[in-house]
Design a protein around this motif. Structure first.
Motif, PDB file in Angstrom:
ATOM      1  N   SER A  50       0.587  -1.058  -0.052  1.00  9.08           N
ATOM      2  CA  SER A  50       0.096   0.111  -0.073  1.00  9.08           C
ATOM      3  C   SER A  50       1.017   1.092   0.167  1.00  9.08           C
ATOM      4  N   THR A  51       2.229   1.102   0.115  1.00  5.70           N
ATOM      5  CA  THR A  51       2.883   2.344   0.294  1.00  5.70           C
ATOM      6  C   THR A  51       3.246   2.955  -1.198  1.00  5.70           C
ATOM      7  N   LEU A  52       3.077   4.055  -1.457  1.00  4.73           N
ATOM      8  CA  LEU A  52       3.363   4.539  -3.002  1.00  4.73           C
ATOM      9  C   LEU A  52       4.048   5.613  -3.095  1.00  4.73           C
ATOM     10  N   ASP A  53       5.009   5.882  -1.816  1.00  2.00           N
ATOM     11  CA  ASP A  53       5.753   6.971  -2.029  1.00  2.00           C
ATOM     12  C   ASP A  53       7.341   6.702  -1.176  1.00  2.00           C
ATOM     13  N   ILE A  54       8.100   7.615  -1.415  1.00  5.21           N
ATOM     14  CA  ILE A  54       9.345   7.398  -0.663  1.00  5.21           C
ATOM     15  C   ILE A  54       9.514   8.741   0.344  1.00  5.21           C
ATOM     16  N   ILE A  55       8.913   8.443   1.431  1.00  5.59           N
ATOM     17  CA  ILE A  55       8.797   9.521   2.445  1.00  5.59           C
ATOM     18  C   ILE A  55       9.237   9.181   3.819  1.00  5.59           C
ATOM     19  N   GLY A  56       9.237   9.849   4.825  1.00  6.11           N
ATOM     20  CA  GLY A  56       9.840   9.197   6.385  1.00  6.11           C
ATOM     21  C   GLY A  56      10.947   8.829   6.162  1.00  6.11           C
ATOM     22  N   GLN A  57      11.019   7.635   6.892  1.00 12.36           N
ATOM     23  CA  GLN A  57      12.144   6.767   7.138  1.00 12.36           C
ATOM     24  C   GLN A  57      12.792   6.333   5.902  1.00 12.36           C
ATOM     25  N   ASP A  58      11.963   6.082   4.795  1.00 12.64           N
ATOM     26  CA  ASP A  58      12.505   5.686   3.524  1.00 12.64           C
ATOM     27  C   ASP A  58      13.256   6.713   2.696  1.00 12.64           C
ATOM     28  N   ARG A  59      12.830   7.916   2.892  1.00 15.37           N
ATOM     29  CA  ARG A  59      13.518   9.087   2.478  1.00 15.37           C
ATOM     30  C   ARG A  59      14.720   9.243   3.178  1.00 15.37           C
ATOM     31  N   ALA A  60      14.673   9.413   4.350  1.00 13.01           N
ATOM     32  CA  ALA A  60      15.862   9.436   5.430  1.00 13.01           C
ATOM     33  C   ALA A  60      17.046   8.378   4.750  1.00 13.01           C
ATOM     34  N   ILE A  61      16.656   7.121   4.651  1.00 13.57           N
ATOM     35  CA  ILE A  61      17.741   6.350   4.418  1.00 13.57           C
ATOM     36  C   ILE A  61      18.423   6.535   2.944  1.00 13.57           C
ATOM     37  N   LEU A  62      17.352   6.795   1.886  1.00 12.73           N
ATOM     38  CA  LEU A  62      18.048   6.920   0.553  1.00 12.73           C
ATOM     39  C   LEU A  62      18.845   8.413   0.736  1.00 12.73           C
ATOM     40  N   ARG A  63      18.734   9.153   1.674  1.00 14.03           N
ATOM     41  CA  ARG A  63      19.355  10.343   1.497  1.00 14.03           C
ATOM     42  C   ARG A  63      20.691  10.006   2.241  1.00 14.03           C
ATOM     43  N   MET A  64      20.569   9.199   3.124  1.00  9.00           N
ATOM     44  CA  MET A  64      21.836   8.771   4.119  1.00  9.00           C
ATOM     45  C   MET A  64      22.670   7.886   3.008  1.00  9.00           C
ATOM     46  N   HIS A  65      22.077   7.030   2.266  1.00  8.13           N
ATOM     47  CA  HIS A  65      23.062   6.074   1.429  1.00  8.13           C
ATOM     48  C   HIS A  65      23.462   6.788   0.173  1.00  8.13           C
ATOM     49  N   TYR A  66      22.866   7.927  -0.294  1.00  8.64           N
ATOM     50  CA  TYR A  66      23.279   8.486  -1.469  1.00  8.64           C
ATOM     51  C   TYR A  66      23.011   9.937  -1.056  1.00  8.64           C
ATOM     52  N   PRO A  67      23.860  10.689  -0.163  1.00  4.17           N
ATOM     53  CA  PRO A  67      24.012  12.091   0.102  1.00  4.17           C
ATOM     54  C   PRO A  67      23.958  13.184  -0.912  1.00  4.17           C
ATOM     55  N   VAL A  68      23.479  14.137  -0.959  1.00  5.57           N
ATOM     56  CA  VAL A  68      23.701  15.006  -1.937  1.00  5.57           C
ATOM     57  C   VAL A  68      25.069  15.803  -1.643  1.00  5.57           C
ATOM     58  N   LYS A  69      25.815  15.827  -2.887  1.00 13.98           N
ATOM     59  CA  LYS A  69      27.167  16.330  -2.836  1.00 13.98           C
ATOM     60  C   LYS A  69      27.326  17.917  -2.890  1.00 13.98           C
TER      61      LYS A  69
END
Length: 188
Positions: free
Chosen positions: A169-188
């Motif tokens: 039922s999840t349809l977006d990358i928000i909350g903890q999912d967004r946080a781990i995506l940004r941790m794994h691939y930080p903006v340089k």
């Protein structure tokens, strides 16, 4: 704890079950391969549209990694396959996947080198996936191709995380999912 669970399978306080894998590229290419004969044409079109939405949702999360779709690339980093297989069938002759792996309605396989850098991936969407499950499943499998290899089996994450094993039922990358995506691939 959530980051370690998603990237190396470590429950809180436990050791990793596998390596932490990531793409070194800032742009990772994605290509949708032609549907195999026998794959339902209406579903093939839905997968095409759902892939665009999944790429858009991951890119909108604002990490240092961008997905770029280019179906003309035969050797894209991530191949999206529409095989004539249904849930429970074993993989066979799927590019970049070993034969004999039992599939769900979605399935992915990520390869990496000796330095734990992702080198290529494939994901497939079964011929019997429901239209209702498709948007979440393709987003989950694509997200997992980015190095988030472990599903989360905990009812607290159902409807909250794309990695929840027992929910589509999840349809977006928000909350903890967004946080781990940004941790794994930080903006340089």
């Amino acid at each position: 704890d959530f980051y370690r669970l998603a990237t190396c399978g470590a429950a809180p306080g436990d050791s990793c079950q596998g390596p932490v894998v990531r793409w070194l590229k800032a742009v990772v290419t994605v290509a949708l391969r032609p549907a195999e004969p026998g794959y339902p044409p209406k579903l093939a079109a839905r997968v095409d549209a759902a892939l665009d939405r999944a790429i858009e949702r991951i890119n909108a999360a604002g990490s240092g990694l961008t997905l770029r779709r280019d179906d003309r690339k035969r050797e894209a980093d991530i191949l999206v396959i529409r095989p004539d297989l249904v849930e429970g069938d074993p993989t066979r002759n799927i590019p970049r996947m070993p034969d004999g792996e039992l599939i769900g309605v979605g399935f992915m396989w990520l390869w990496w080198d000796g330095n734990k850098n992702a080198t290529e991936a494939s994901l497939l969407i079964s011929a019997d996936i429901s239209a209702g499950d498709l948007p979440s499943v393709i987003l989950e499998e694509l997200f997992q191709c980015l190095g988030f290899l472990y599903d989360i089996e905990n009812p607290a994450y159902e409807g909250v995380s794309i990695l929840a094993q027992d929910s589509n039922s999840t349809l977006d990358i928000i909350g903890q999912d967004r946080a781990i995506l940004r941790m794994h691939y930080p903006v340089k």
